[in-house]
Motif scaffolding. Structure first.
Motif, short mmCIF file in Angstrom:
data_model
loop_
_atom_site.label_atom_id
_atom_site.label_comp_id
_atom_site.label_asym_id
_atom_site.label_seq_id
_atom_site.Cartn_x
_atom_site.Cartn_y
_atom_site.Cartn_z
N HIS A 24 51.01 40.27 39.00
CA HIS A 24 50.96 39.43 37.82
C HIS A 24 49.75 39.43 37.02
CE1 HIS A 24 54.89 38.21 39.19
NE2 HIS A 24 54.27 37.63 40.41
N THR A 49 48.65 41.15 34.57
CA THR A 49 48.73 42.01 33.50
C THR A 49 48.23 41.17 32.36
OG1 THR A 49 50.97 41.23 33.36
CG2 THR A 49 50.62 43.49 34.51
N THR A 50 47.83 39.94 32.50
CA THR A 50 47.66 39.07 31.53
C THR A 50 46.43 38.14 31.95
OG1 THR A 50 48.47 37.19 29.97
CG2 THR A 50 49.22 37.11 32.24
N ASP A 51 45.76 37.60 30.88
CA ASP A 51 44.65 36.45 31.06
C ASP A 51 45.03 35.21 30.85
OD1 ASP A 51 44.09 36.93 28.78
OD2 ASP A 51 42.13 37.52 29.07
N VAL A 52 46.45 35.05 30.30
CA VAL A 52 46.74 33.79 29.80
C VAL A 52 47.23 32.83 30.87
CG1 VAL A 52 48.55 32.90 28.03
CG2 VAL A 52 47.55 35.19 27.73
N GLU A 53 46.61 31.64 30.71
CA GLU A 53 46.79 30.69 31.80
C GLU A 53 48.26 30.20 32.07
OE1 GLU A 53 44.16 27.47 32.20
OE2 GLU A 53 42.46 28.82 32.30
N GLU A 97 51.03 31.85 31.25
CA GLU A 97 51.70 32.87 31.87
C GLU A 97 51.32 33.20 33.28
OE1 GLU A 97 54.22 34.82 30.58
OE2 GLU A 97 54.17 33.45 29.09
N LEU A 98 49.94 33.07 33.66
CA LEU A 98 49.76 33.15 35.12
C LEU A 98 50.37 32.11 35.82
CD1 LEU A 98 46.01 34.30 34.68
CD2 LEU A 98 47.88 35.84 35.66
N HIS A 150 41.50 35.01 37.73
CA HIS A 150 42.99 34.64 37.52
C HIS A 150 43.40 33.81 38.65
CE1 HIS A 150 42.19 38.74 35.68
NE2 HIS A 150 43.57 38.45 34.86
N TRP A 167 42.44 30.49 37.06
CA TRP A 167 43.25 30.32 35.71
C TRP A 167 44.57 29.99 36.27
CZ3 TRP A 167 41.24 35.56 33.74
CH2 TRP A 167 40.06 35.56 33.04
#
Length: 188
Positions: free
Chosen positions: A22, A24-28, A30-31, A67, A70
């Protein structure tokens, strides 16, 4: 009142906090959907904003990914309390304005779902179901300031660089006349 989510096992690693598949993003937000997924698939459905994770020793071992911090922060976790933390996870927590509190006996003091009262200024956490109160290692004021700002970058943006430099240069040790250039010696 926040609830406690107990992950009693020692050495919970960053791959268990947020699986590598998972990253593939650093958007909290989404994580957050995948926080603790490989350890407890129902965690993200149970956790509420302000809840606390109680964990075993060496929490956050493994890779150095931010991550992991996050994902938990994005899921609404207010703090992780463990006997100790993997060093890089602890530093990532401070840098990202997330509370990682060290407290001996924490796993034994709580059951999953217990309500807790966390007193950062007093350095205590109380299981309000049982009344048991534990003391944790105090959080340095600087770390609390970074946490309140939302992380190191936000803290730096909020503080004038010149003021920070002046504060550092005017520290007690530079005023004590330890032979620093510009210090005039007083002769008797």
């Amino acid at each position: 009142m926040p609830k406690v989510h107990v992950f009693a096992r020692d050495h919970i690693n960053t791959d268990e906090i947020i699986p590598a598949r998972h990253l593939t993003t650093d958007v909290e937000s989404e994580l957050a959907k995948y926080a603790m997924e490989d350890y407890d698939k129902d965690f993200v459905r149970r956790v509420q904003p302000g809840d606390i994770i109680v964990a075993g020793a060496d929490f956050g071992c493994g890779s150095s990914r931010e991550h992991a911090v996050w994902a938990l922060r994005g899921a609404g976790v207010a703090a992780v309390i463990a006997p100790n933390f993997a060093r890089i996870y602890y530093r990532n927590s401070i840098n990202n304005g997330f509370l990682a509190l060290e407290c001996d006996g924490i796993v034994e003091a709580f059951q999953d779902g217990d309500p807790a009262d966390l007193d950062l200024m007093g350095g205590t956490i109380t299981n309000t179901r049982t009344g048991q109160q534990l003391t944790f290692v105090p959080v340095p004021q600087f770390a609390l300031d970074v946490q309140q700002a939302g992380g190191w970058l936000e803290y730096m943006k909020a503080n004038d660089q010149a003021a920070l430099e002046a504060e550092t240069l005017n520290a007690h040790s530079t005023q004590a006349g330890h032979g620093h250039p510009g210090q005039e010696e007083q002769h008797a």
